[in-house]
Design an enzyme around this catalytic site. Structure first.
Site, PDB file in Angstrom:
ATOM      1  CE  LYS A   1     -52.856 -54.546  47.145  1.00 58.57           C
ATOM      2  NZ  LYS A   1     -52.836 -53.558  46.043  1.00 58.57           N
TER       3      LYS A   1
ATOM      4  CB  SER B   1     -56.376 -54.770  49.705  1.00 58.16           C
ATOM      5  OG  SER B   1     -57.208 -55.877  50.016  1.00 58.16           O
TER       6      SER B   1
ATOM      7  CE1 TYR C   1     -52.758 -58.232  46.660  1.00 55.51           C
ATOM      8  CE2 TYR C   1     -54.264 -58.551  48.506  1.00 55.51           C
ATOM      9  CZ  TYR C   1     -53.966 -57.972  47.279  1.00 55.51           C
ATOM     10  OH  TYR C   1     -54.886 -57.129  46.697  1.00 55.51           O
TER      11      TYR C   1
END
Length: 244
Positions: free
Chosen positions: A157, A140, A153
């Site tokens: 990534k 991401s 999160y």
């Protein structure tokens, strides 16, 4: 000859969104596709759609943290091997200040976003070695520039980007290529928590991304045209800045 004629392709979390778009693209170019998702109805619907378009595919319910052996065994039984592995499954179990996350939510994100793709690749390794396979991690933009309220999160990534670098070098001698994509804000159910209007306003391209924006670069990275590219991450974010 299509680029992926008769190549066996696993795409995790592929019943909807980016995963489904990638599965469709690889199937349109001749790949034999394995759809996987945690929801049987979603698997059935995705398989039916792709088959209606003339794509060779099958599907299986798979929780990537628990069912890795099942997914590999199902694929090999159906199509005889593995040529391409797309690690797309991910979760965001906490939205808000990082210090507000529970240990359970933290562990789940690490398990699904980092541990599961690593060990799915390890499980598939004998088949990928035989086929000189291609692996894609879906990272991401958040791995470069952490998204507000998605700190943990974003960290997971970043780990995938690092994992891509290390495995790209480590597996190059086995002729297995490992690359990643790093999408920005893409219009999927996963991104519902992020304001579309704000994403459009702040993106240099003046629009939000769509799952199909991710498919061309994945197809390229999995093709022989990218034979000298491994360990790299390609940002797909409409000009949004990426730094690490």
């Amino acid at each position: 000859m299509k680029r992926f004629q008769d190549k066996v392709c696993i795409v995790t979390a592929s019943a909807t969104g980016i995963g489904f778009a990638i599965a469709r693209k690889l199937g349109q170019e001749g790949g034999k596709i394995i759809i996987s998702s945690r929801n049987q109805k979603h698997v059935d619907a995705a398989v039916a759609t792709l088959r209606s378009e003339g794509i060779t595919c099958d599907g299986v319910v798979c929780h990537v943290a628990k069912d890795r052996k099942k997914l590999i065994a199902f694929t090999v039984e159906k199509f005889g091997g593995i040529d391409i592995l797309i690690n797309n499954a991910a979760v965001a179990t906490h939205f808000g200040p990082s210090m507000g996350i529970t240990e359970e939510a933290y562990d789940k994100m690490v398990e699904i976003n980092i541990k599961a793709p690593f060990f799915l690749l390890k499980e598939a390794l004998p088949y990928l070695t035989k086929s000189q396979g291609k692996v894609i991690f879906v990272a991401s933009l958040a791995g470069y520039t952490p998204f507000g309220a998605l700190g943990v999160y974003s960290m997971t990534k970043t780990a995938l980007i690092s994992l891509t670098k290390s495995l790209g070098a480590e597996l190059a001698g086995s002729k297995i290529r490992v690359n990643s994509i790093a999408p920005g804000i893409i219009k999927t159910k996963f991104a519902d928590a992020i304001s579309e209007s704000e994403a459009v306003k702040t993106n240099p391209s003046g629009r939000i991304g769509y799952p199909e924006d991710c498919t061309g670069i994945v197809a390229f990275l999995c093709s022989n045209e990218a034979d000298y590219i491994t360990g790299e991450t390609v940002v797909i974010a409409g000009g949004a800045q990426s730094r690490l």
